[in-house]
Scaffold this motif. Sequence first.
Motif, PDB file in Angstrom:
ATOM      1  N   ASP A   1       0.982  -1.087  -0.086  1.00 48.33           N
ATOM      2  CA  ASP A   1       0.139   0.015  -0.078  1.00 48.33           C
ATOM      3  C   ASP A   1       0.864   1.290   0.099  1.00 48.33           C
ATOM      4  O   ASP A   1       0.388   2.398  -0.754  1.00 48.33           O
TER       5      ASP A   1
ATOM      6  N   SER B   1       1.154   3.985  -2.983  1.00 51.15           N
ATOM      7  CA  SER B   1       0.689   5.554  -2.747  1.00 51.15           C
ATOM      8  C   SER B   1       2.154   6.417  -3.335  1.00 51.15           C
ATOM      9  O   SER B   1       1.818   7.300  -3.859  1.00 51.15           O
TER      10      SER B   1
ATOM     11  N   ARG C   1       2.109   6.684  -6.967  1.00 51.62           N
ATOM     12  CA  ARG C   1       1.226   7.431  -7.500  1.00 51.62           C
ATOM     13  C   ARG C   1       1.401   8.990  -7.573  1.00 51.62           C
ATOM     14  O   ARG C   1       1.299   9.720  -8.213  1.00 51.62           O
ATOM     15  N   ARG C   2       2.087   9.267  -6.180  1.00 52.38           N
ATOM     16  CA  ARG C   2       2.562  10.667  -5.834  1.00 52.38           C
ATOM     17  C   ARG C   2       3.428  10.985  -6.745  1.00 52.38           C
ATOM     18  O   ARG C   2       3.659  12.063  -7.381  1.00 52.38           O
TER      19      ARG C   2
END
Length: 96
Positions: A78, A82, A85-86
């Motif tokens: 996870d 994240s 994506r950032r």
Amino acid sequence: MAVCYGDAEDADFIAHLPLQQARALVSTIPQREVNALLLRAARSAGFRGSVTLSAFREGDLEAFNRAGAASVLQPYIDAADSAARRLLQEVEAPLS
């Protein structure tokens, strides 16, 4: 919203939780066996709410799903998703 925390390996821990008023139980414990014990103890105590467990090793996700967990967190995966994506958002953002 009330939050309770304690040692899931303590036999009295589940007995002292206000499970009748709880809607969810979330465990961030890294040990598969302790998570499984916590899930079984909660269900044996009559808890019918949502149980979320954390999977840190290969095979944990499947084991927890089979055991009846409502959802399973995978902290390493996870966090990596994240972060990816950032980073992609930063790369795709227009230069100022």
